[in-house]
Design a protein around this motif. Sequence first.
Motif, PDB file in Angstrom:
ATOM      1  N   THR A  10       0.852  -1.182   0.000  1.00 42.55           N
ATOM      2  CA  THR A  10       0.000   0.000   0.000  1.00 42.55           C
ATOM      3  C   THR A  10       0.883   1.226   0.000  1.00 42.55           C
ATOM      4  OG1 THR A  10      -0.093   0.056   2.408  1.00 42.55           O
ATOM      5  CG2 THR A  10      -1.848  -1.142   1.296  1.00 42.55           C
ATOM      6  N   ALA A  11       0.368   2.276  -0.564  1.00 44.21           N
ATOM      7  CA  ALA A  11       1.095   3.538  -0.542  1.00 44.21           C
ATOM      8  C   ALA A  11       0.719   4.272   0.733  1.00 44.21           C
ATOM      9  CB  ALA A  11       0.729   4.373  -1.759  1.00 44.21           C
ATOM     10  N   PRO A  12       1.705   4.742   1.488  1.00 41.55           N
ATOM     11  CA  PRO A  12       1.378   5.501   2.699  1.00 41.55           C
ATOM     12  C   PRO A  12       0.732   6.830   2.326  1.00 41.55           C
ATOM     13  CG  PRO A  12       3.710   5.635   2.238  1.00 41.55           C
ATOM     14  CD  PRO A  12       3.132   4.670   1.246  1.00 41.55           C
ATOM     15  N   LEU A  13      -0.024   7.378   3.233  1.00 38.74           N
ATOM     16  CA  LEU A  13      -0.685   8.652   2.999  1.00 38.74           C
ATOM     17  C   LEU A  13       0.322   9.777   2.825  1.00 38.74           C
ATOM     18  CD1 LEU A  13      -3.271  10.298   2.812  1.00 38.74           C
ATOM     19  CD2 LEU A  13      -3.209  10.531   5.285  1.00 38.74           C
ATOM     20  N   LEU A  14       1.356   9.820   3.693  1.00 39.95           N
ATOM     21  CA  LEU A  14       2.376  10.857   3.625  1.00 39.95           C
ATOM     22  C   LEU A  14       3.711  10.244   3.225  1.00 39.95           C
ATOM     23  CD1 LEU A  14       0.297  12.155   5.749  1.00 39.95           C
ATOM     24  CD2 LEU A  14       2.260  13.488   6.441  1.00 39.95           C
ATOM     25  N   VAL A  15       4.422  10.954   2.364  1.00 44.95           N
ATOM     26  CA  VAL A  15       5.794  10.590   2.024  1.00 44.95           C
ATOM     27  C   VAL A  15       6.649  11.815   2.314  1.00 44.95           C
ATOM     28  CG1 VAL A  15       7.395   9.901   0.211  1.00 44.95           C
ATOM     29  CG2 VAL A  15       5.077   8.949   0.247  1.00 44.95           C
ATOM     30  N   LEU A  57      -1.842  11.352  13.815  1.00 45.58           N
ATOM     31  CA  LEU A  57      -0.755  10.844  12.998  1.00 45.58           C
ATOM     32  C   LEU A  57       0.271  10.124  13.853  1.00 45.58           C
ATOM     33  CD1 LEU A  57       0.600  10.748  10.198  1.00 45.58           C
ATOM     34  CD2 LEU A  57       1.714  12.900  10.781  1.00 45.58           C
ATOM     35  N   ASP A  58       0.501   8.846  13.533  1.00 44.04           N
ATOM     36  CA  ASP A  58       1.565   8.077  14.174  1.00 44.04           C
ATOM     37  C   ASP A  58       2.760   8.126  13.231  1.00 44.04           C
ATOM     38  OD1 ASP A  58       3.318   6.251  15.257  1.00 44.04           O
ATOM     39  OD2 ASP A  58       1.861   4.616  15.380  1.00 44.04           O
ATOM     40  N   LEU A  59       3.782   8.893  13.580  1.00 39.28           N
ATOM     41  CA  LEU A  59       4.929   9.102  12.709  1.00 39.28           C
ATOM     42  C   LEU A  59       5.746   7.838  12.476  1.00 39.28           C
ATOM     43  CD1 LEU A  59       6.110  12.519  14.142  1.00 39.28           C
ATOM     44  CD2 LEU A  59       4.892  12.121  11.985  1.00 39.28           C
ATOM     45  N   GLU A  60       5.519   6.808  13.274  1.00 41.93           N
ATOM     46  CA  GLU A  60       6.259   5.562  13.131  1.00 41.93           C
ATOM     47  C   GLU A  60       5.460   4.475  12.423  1.00 41.93           C
ATOM     48  OE1 GLU A  60       7.880   4.433  16.897  1.00 41.93           O
ATOM     49  OE2 GLU A  60       8.903   6.353  17.143  1.00 41.93           O
ATOM     50  N   GLY A  70      16.041   8.908   5.614  1.00 42.89           N
ATOM     51  CA  GLY A  70      16.178   9.173   7.041  1.00 42.89           C
ATOM     52  C   GLY A  70      14.828   9.093   7.720  1.00 42.89           C
ATOM     53  N   ASP A  71      14.828   9.151   9.033  1.00 43.56           N
ATOM     54  CA  ASP A  71      13.580   9.061   9.780  1.00 43.56           C
ATOM     55  C   ASP A  71      13.153  10.437  10.277  1.00 43.56           C
ATOM     56  OD1 ASP A  71      15.296   9.624  11.875  1.00 43.56           O
ATOM     57  OD2 ASP A  71      15.232   7.613  12.713  1.00 43.56           O
ATOM     58  N   GLN A  72      12.224  10.459  11.218  1.00 44.72           N
ATOM     59  CA  GLN A  72      11.710  11.746  11.697  1.00 44.72           C
ATOM     60  C   GLN A  72      12.731  12.559  12.475  1.00 44.72           C
ATOM     61  OE1 GLN A  72      10.103   8.798  12.967  1.00 44.72           O
ATOM     62  NE2 GLN A  72       9.685   9.119  15.127  1.00 44.72           N
ATOM     63  N   PHE A  73      13.881  11.957  12.772  1.00 45.58           N
ATOM     64  CA  PHE A  73      14.932  12.671  13.481  1.00 45.58           C
ATOM     65  C   PHE A  73      16.017  13.198  12.545  1.00 45.58           C
ATOM     66  CE2 PHE A  73      13.212   9.397  16.355  1.00 45.58           C
ATOM     67  CZ  PHE A  73      12.614  10.232  17.273  1.00 45.58           C
TER      68      PHE A  73
END
Length: 81
Positions: A10-15, A57-60, A70-73
């Motif tokens: 599935t494609a995530p909502l946010l990229v 929104l669960d960022l993980e 990279g990740d949210q950090f």
Amino acid sequence: MTERDCPRVTAPLLVVLPVQPGSPPFRVVEVGGELAGTARSVVDVIEIAQQAGVHHLDLEDPDLVRWVGGDQFTWTPRHLR
């Protein structure tokens, strides 16, 4: 196996795309495959999601957010050697 044969592709909502050099550095954010804005911090990503109607929104959660480069950090550009 191809992507269409995989039962859970599935494609995530946010990229959130990789960090771009700038002053300050930023990341481009897509919502539903469309350019939604630029983020200079994770707070900006949350605000963009809220503007798109995503209020919890669960960022993980990879089903909701794909972090590219990279990740949210990660908010500074990677330097090539």
